[in-house]
Design a protein around this motif. Structure first.
Motif, PDB file in Angstrom:
ATOM      1  N   ALA A   1       0.829  -1.202   0.000  1.00 39.60           N
ATOM      2  CA  ALA A   1       0.000   0.000   0.000  1.00 39.60           C
ATOM      3  C   ALA A   1       0.867   1.257   0.000  1.00 39.60           C
ATOM      4  O   ALA A   1       0.597   2.217  -0.744  1.00 39.60           O
ATOM      5  CB  ALA A   1      -0.925  -0.007   1.224  1.00 39.60           C
ATOM      6  N   ARG A   2       1.913   1.277   0.817  1.00 34.05           N
ATOM      7  CA  ARG A   2       2.797   2.454   0.864  1.00 34.05           C
ATOM      8  C   ARG A   2       3.500   2.661  -0.469  1.00 34.05           C
ATOM      9  O   ARG A   2       3.625   3.789  -0.960  1.00 34.05           O
ATOM     10  CB  ARG A   2       3.825   2.298   1.994  1.00 34.05           C
ATOM     11  CG  ARG A   2       3.231   2.330   3.391  1.00 34.05           C
ATOM     12  CD  ARG A   2       4.282   2.525   4.464  1.00 34.05           C
ATOM     13  NE  ARG A   2       5.290   1.473   4.470  1.00 34.05           N
ATOM     14  CZ  ARG A   2       5.159   0.331   5.144  1.00 34.05           C
ATOM     15  NH1 ARG A   2       4.050   0.085   5.839  1.00 34.05           N
ATOM     16  NH2 ARG A   2       6.118  -0.578   5.145  1.00 34.05           N
ATOM     17  N   GLN A   3       3.961   1.560  -1.062  1.00 36.55           N
ATOM     18  CA  GLN A   3       4.651   1.668  -2.354  1.00 36.55           C
ATOM     19  C   GLN A   3       3.702   2.153  -3.454  1.00 36.55           C
ATOM     20  O   GLN A   3       4.114   2.918  -4.332  1.00 36.55           O
ATOM     21  CB  GLN A   3       5.268   0.325  -2.734  1.00 36.55           C
ATOM     22  CG  GLN A   3       6.478  -0.053  -1.893  1.00 36.55           C
ATOM     23  CD  GLN A   3       7.218  -1.251  -2.448  1.00 36.55           C
ATOM     24  OE1 GLN A   3       7.040  -1.637  -3.602  1.00 36.55           O
ATOM     25  NE2 GLN A   3       8.075  -1.857  -1.637  1.00 36.55           N
ATOM     26  N   MET A   4       2.454   1.722  -3.399  1.00 34.22           N
ATOM     27  CA  MET A   4       1.485   2.173  -4.404  1.00 34.22           C
ATOM     28  C   MET A   4       1.316   3.692  -4.345  1.00 34.22           C
ATOM     29  O   MET A   4       1.310   4.367  -5.381  1.00 34.22           O
ATOM     30  CB  MET A   4       0.128   1.492  -4.178  1.00 34.22           C
ATOM     31  CG  MET A   4       0.098   0.015  -4.445  1.00 34.22           C
ATOM     32  SD  MET A   4      -1.558  -0.690  -4.192  1.00 34.22           S
ATOM     33  CE  MET A   4      -2.218  -0.501  -5.824  1.00 34.22           C
ATOM     34  N   ILE A   5       1.178   4.213  -3.145  1.00 36.34           N
ATOM     35  CA  ILE A   5       1.001   5.664  -2.998  1.00 36.34           C
ATOM     36  C   ILE A   5       2.269   6.400  -3.411  1.00 36.34           C
ATOM     37  O   ILE A   5       2.209   7.455  -4.066  1.00 36.34           O
ATOM     38  CB  ILE A   5       0.601   6.013  -1.554  1.00 36.34           C
ATOM     39  CG1 ILE A   5      -0.749   5.378  -1.200  1.00 36.34           C
ATOM     40  CG2 ILE A   5       0.538   7.532  -1.361  1.00 36.34           C
ATOM     41  CD1 ILE A   5      -1.881   5.744  -2.124  1.00 36.34           C
ATOM     42  N   ASN A   6       3.416   5.850  -3.074  1.00 37.42           N
ATOM     43  CA  ASN A   6       4.679   6.490  -3.483  1.00 37.42           C
ATOM     44  C   ASN A   6       4.837   6.498  -4.999  1.00 37.42           C
ATOM     45  O   ASN A   6       5.306   7.475  -5.586  1.00 37.42           O
ATOM     46  CB  ASN A   6       5.864   5.778  -2.835  1.00 37.42           C
ATOM     47  CG  ASN A   6       5.985   6.091  -1.348  1.00 37.42           C
ATOM     48  OD1 ASN A   6       5.525   7.136  -0.894  1.00 37.42           O
ATOM     49  ND2 ASN A   6       6.582   5.180  -0.598  1.00 37.42           N
TER      50      ASN A   6
END
Length: 456
Positions: A159-164
């Protein structure tokens, strides 16, 4: 004669050069992945639509059949670097990156090295990108197009990588992974990066441009067969329509990956009615994307499965003289004396089904043994399937696993497995440069063909 040969030569050269010039004309790519949609799922659905006289299909033609008839077919293997059978993570990684991977890995090759995927490449070309799913957005397929982790279970990290990474569109389920624990402030970060965060159909309709993060369920979206219970959730087609509306505003074009993820879930559950409804869900989506490609000539629609699940099919069976006589008395036609070759009426039963049999079984298994009577089970099955069910002739009906297997046998349905198989799967390309995807290939060869179609 010499002049004629010269003219023919010039014309031939012109045709060849024109063909070369036209290669790589795709501006917009809509990549639709039917998770777990093996070739038997395609046959199961299209045969029913064409021959079962279903009220949902008065013209007896599905959008899937239209795509099959008007597109370019291919078939491909999906084995990983060292396994015959794949999972969704490795399959999606190999498709998105063109590199061999291993089961469970997200965006990494078989050595554990992160590799660039097609959406990252598209971003470098100035294109807009997005992922849409009817599962949850950190699940294996959308994750492989937007993240790089050692294991598909690392949902918080994904999830964090998707937003980044920042695709213009992220839609599906999975609010849980953006709002609890170490990610409890991730939605604030997403908003700071320009995302409009929406959680229902009404809010999605109000978005007209910019970036959108649509999280329409705490975890996964419901199976299509139970979507009527959650009318506030946009359908897969409604999500896709909004995604295309947003992404198509970029003059450089877009790439959108859309996953029909619950075909796989229904097949894992060996639930033929839910399986049919998931294929209907995909078919509705295809109606929209094919129409978009028809009116937008520089668009390619590519449909494929990541792997096969279940290996389900109709079969014939010897039913014995007593059952044969009863069926004959009821007006059913049998052959070879006591052989039931399965009936098209079963497709009509699929349309009546109201609940996932997986969920029904789960509810029944939670009942105290003294209340789990054959009468109670039969009542629940009748309510779930939408037509009267008689289990009086079933062996040991309180053995729920055996009961559901017998229910399938009564309808002429068999499943080889509740898991994935190594069957090669089909692809169908429709629209601009569709001929890039013909023949027999491997899923690591999809990306090079995509790049050729895009002119990269």
């Amino acid at each position: 004669m010499k002049n004629i040969r010269c003219v023919l030569f010039v014309l031939l050269a012109f045709v060849l050069l024109a063909g070369q010039a036209l290669a790589g004309d795709v501006k917009n790519l809509i990549w639709v992945i039917g998770d777990g949609m093996g070739p038997e799922a395609i046959g199961f659905f299209t045969q029913g639509v064409r021959y079962a006289n279903l009220p949902d299909y008065p013209e007896k033609t599905s959008n899937l059949e239209r795509m099959l008839s008007g597109g370019t077919w291919g078939m491909f293997f999906n084995n990983t670097y060292d396994t015959l059978v794949t999972d969704s993570a490795a399959a999606a990684t190999q498709m998105a990156t063109g590199k061999f991977s291993r089961p469970g890995a997200i965006g990494q090759d078989y050595k554990g090295v992160s590799v660039q995927n097609i959406l990252e490449m598209a971003r470098q070309k100035g294109m807009s990108v997005g992922v849409v799913t009817d599962a949850y957005v950190t699940d294996a397929t959308p994750a492989a197009f937007t993240a790089h982790t050692q294991n598909r279970q690392q949902h918080m990290k994904i999830a964090r990588q998707m937003i980044n990474f920042g695709p213009e569109v992220i839609m599906g389920g999975g609010l849980k992974y953006f709002s609890i624990g170490e990610n409890e402030k991730l939605l604030d970060k997403a908003k700071a990066k320009g995302y409009q965060v929406v959680t229902d159909k009404k809010a999605l309709a109000e978005v007209t441009s910019g970036k959108v993060l649509g999280l329409f369920a705490f975890q996964a979206l419901p199976l299509t067969i139970e979507m009527y219970m959650r009318p506030q959730i946009p359908t897969l087609t409604e999500q896709t329509q909004k995604a295309v509306e947003i992404l198509s505003q970029n003059p450089n074009g877009f790439i959108l990956m859309v996953e029909a993820g619950k075909i796989d879930w229904a097949a894992h559950a060996n639930d033929a009615g839910a399986w049919f409804k998931e294929m209907q869900n995909l078919d509705t989506l295809l109606g929209y994307v094919l129409a978009y490609a028809d009116k937008t000539p520089d668009t390619l629609v590519y449909l494929n499965a990541d792997h096969d699940t279940g290996v389900g099919a109709f079969t014939y069976r010897h039913i014995g003289r007593k059952k044969a006589m009863k069926k004959t008395e009821q007006g059913e036609v049998l052959y070879d004396g006591d052989v039931d070759y399965a009936s098209f009426k079963t497709y009509h039963q699929f349309l009546l089904q109201k609940r996932s049999l997986y969920n029904v079984k789960g509810s029944l298994k939670m009942m105290p043994a003294d209340k789990l009577t054959p009468a109670y089970i039969q009542e629940n099955l009748t309510a779930a399937l939408g037509y009267p069910v008689d289990i009086s002739g079933f062996k040991n009906p309180t053995d729920l696993d055996g009961l559901f297997k017998q229910l399938d046998e009564e309808r002429g349905i068999v499943w080889a497995t509740p898991s994935h198989s190594s069957l090669p799967v089909l692809s169908v390309a429709y629209g601009e440069d569709a001929d890039e995807f013909s023949g027999l290939y491997h899923n690591t060869e999809i990306l090079p063909r995509m790049k050729a179609a895009l002119g990269w």
